[in-house]
Design an enzyme around this catalytic site. Structure first.
Site, PDB file in Angstrom:
ATOM      1  N   CYS A  96     -49.897 -42.346 -35.332  1.00 55.03           N
ATOM      2  CA  CYS A  96     -48.931 -43.372 -35.727  1.00 55.03           C
ATOM      3  C   CYS A  96     -48.851 -44.478 -34.665  1.00 55.03           C
ATOM      4  O   CYS A  96     -49.796 -45.237 -34.498  1.00 55.03           O
ATOM      5  CB  CYS A  96     -47.583 -42.708 -36.004  1.00 55.03           C
ATOM      6  SG  CYS A  96     -46.461 -43.736 -36.966  1.00 55.03           S
ATOM      7  N   HIS A 118     -48.597 -37.958 -39.584  1.00 52.00           N
ATOM      8  CA  HIS A 118     -48.124 -37.114 -38.474  1.00 52.00           C
ATOM      9  C   HIS A 118     -48.497 -35.646 -38.692  1.00 52.00           C
ATOM     10  O   HIS A 118     -47.690 -34.895 -39.256  1.00 52.00           O
ATOM     11  CB  HIS A 118     -46.599 -37.210 -38.370  1.00 52.00           C
ATOM     12  CG  HIS A 118     -46.108 -38.496 -37.803  1.00 52.00           C
ATOM     13  ND1 HIS A 118     -45.884 -38.673 -36.448  1.00 52.00           N
ATOM     14  CD2 HIS A 118     -45.787 -39.666 -38.394  1.00 52.00           C
ATOM     15  CE1 HIS A 118     -45.442 -39.907 -36.239  1.00 52.00           C
ATOM     16  NE2 HIS A 118     -45.373 -40.536 -37.395  1.00 52.00           N
ATOM     17  N   GLU A 166     -48.405 -33.274 -36.658  1.00 50.46           N
ATOM     18  CA  GLU A 166     -47.474 -32.355 -35.967  1.00 50.46           C
ATOM     19  C   GLU A 166     -46.244 -32.066 -36.819  1.00 50.46           C
ATOM     20  O   GLU A 166     -45.549 -31.077 -36.603  1.00 50.46           O
ATOM     21  CB  GLU A 166     -47.084 -32.936 -34.597  1.00 50.46           C
ATOM     22  CG  GLU A 166     -46.026 -34.042 -34.621  1.00 50.46           C
ATOM     23  CD  GLU A 166     -46.573 -35.427 -34.988  1.00 50.46           C
ATOM     24  OE1 GLU A 166     -47.726 -35.512 -35.436  1.00 50.46           O
ATOM     25  OE2 GLU A 166     -45.818 -36.406 -34.821  1.00 50.46           O
TER      26      GLU A 166
END
Lengths: 218, 84
Positions: free
Chosen positions: A87, A195, A197
């Site tokens: 990002c 993302h 994660e």
């Protein structure tokens, strides 16, 4: 021995702990590195996390690329070390010239915060080596400036060299070629807007990001 | 050394999509401004710089634009330098 993943913290980064948590859940060792440091220490992987480095002032990543740590990140990347920009981290990598192109305001001028289906376009990158070609991953996006833009020559090059790593199945932001993530010529630097994660545990609604992050700690 | 005032106007390059400009342009007819066309949105920077002469000032500002104030992938700049 578990792989050491250095996660760079700029003033305004806000996903660094999520990345460390996800990396440690996959058996890696995560450590935070302040942007003012001049050395990366003894890490095996570098991650530039999401957030708003230096407030995104001027342009996202425009000031972060001058942070002291970025010289070491550039050297690490040129030596072949795996570098991932997520990002805002992707925006920093383009501003730093470690990846081509730029990320512009979303076509609809809306901040998008949603789940996105991503198609794995190549498994030849440090991020996708554990995935399968054509696999569709469900991973959240959360950005205002994620509209990937480059000139036609660069886009042709990215396609010819198989450097579009992930593609949106349903383009949410106007990105050229539905690009969600790309890699550099040597395939060790990867930037992506989604993302992974945040898709690293079933409690988060998806574990599809784990196949990507696991490649970094394998 | 003399002091110069500088205006840097940053615009998206020709051919780069300008969603802000397009949105503003679409909104204008509703306000009765139906003769406005070609809206583009950019940024302006104003500052002063000390240099030997105007040419030297301009050169430094061009360098500053290339390295920092613009992203050359998507943006162009117009620099105006005047004696302060």
């Amino acid at each position: 021995m578990s792989r050491r993943v250095g996660v760079v913290v700029f003033p305004g980064s806000n996903c660094e702990h999520d990345v460390v948590e996800a990396i440690e859940g996959l058996g890696g060792k995560g450590e935070l590195i302040w942007h003012g440091a001049r050395s990366l220490g003894d890490v095996d992987v570098v991650v530039l996390p999401g957030g708003f480095a230096h407030g995104d002032y001027l342009r996202p990543g425009a000031i972060a690329r001058f942070s002291p740590i970025m010289e070491a990140v550039g050297a690490f990347a040129r030596e072949g070390g795996p570098v991932l920009g997520i990002c805002n981290g992707f925006q920093v990598l383009t501003e730093a010239g470690l990846l081509p192109g730029a990320l512009q305001k979303n076509a609809g001028l809306k901040f998008v915060c949603d789940m996105a289906d991503l198609e794995v376009m190549t498994t030849s990158s440090v991020l996708t080596s554990g995935a399968t070609h054509g696999q569709v991953l469900r991973i959240p996006i959360n950005h205002f400036e994620g509209n990937y833009t480059c000139d036609q020559v660069t886009l042709d090059e990215l396609r010819a060299e198989d450097r579009i790593v992930l593609r949106y199945v349903d383009n949410p932001n106007g990105s050229m070629g539905d690009i969600a993530g790309i890699c550099n010529e040597t395939r060790n630097v990867v930037g992506l807007m989604p993302h992974p994660e945040r898709a690293s545990h079933h409690l988060l609604g998806s574990e599809d990001g784990s196949v990507l992050l696991a490649a970094l700690v394998a | 050394m003399s002091s110069f005032t500088v205006l840097v106007e940053v615009q998206l390059r020709q051919g780069v999509a300008d969603p802000q400009g397009a949105t503003i342009e679409r909104a204008l007819p509703a306000l009765g401004f139906d003769t406005v066309a070609g809206v583009s949105v950019g940024k302006a920077f104003r500052f002063t710089i000390d240099a030997d002469d105007a040419a030297a000032a301009e050169q430094q500002v061009e360098d500053l634009c290339k390295r920092f104030l613009t992203n050359p992938v998507i943006e162009d700049s117009i620099v105006t330098v005047q004696a302060a």
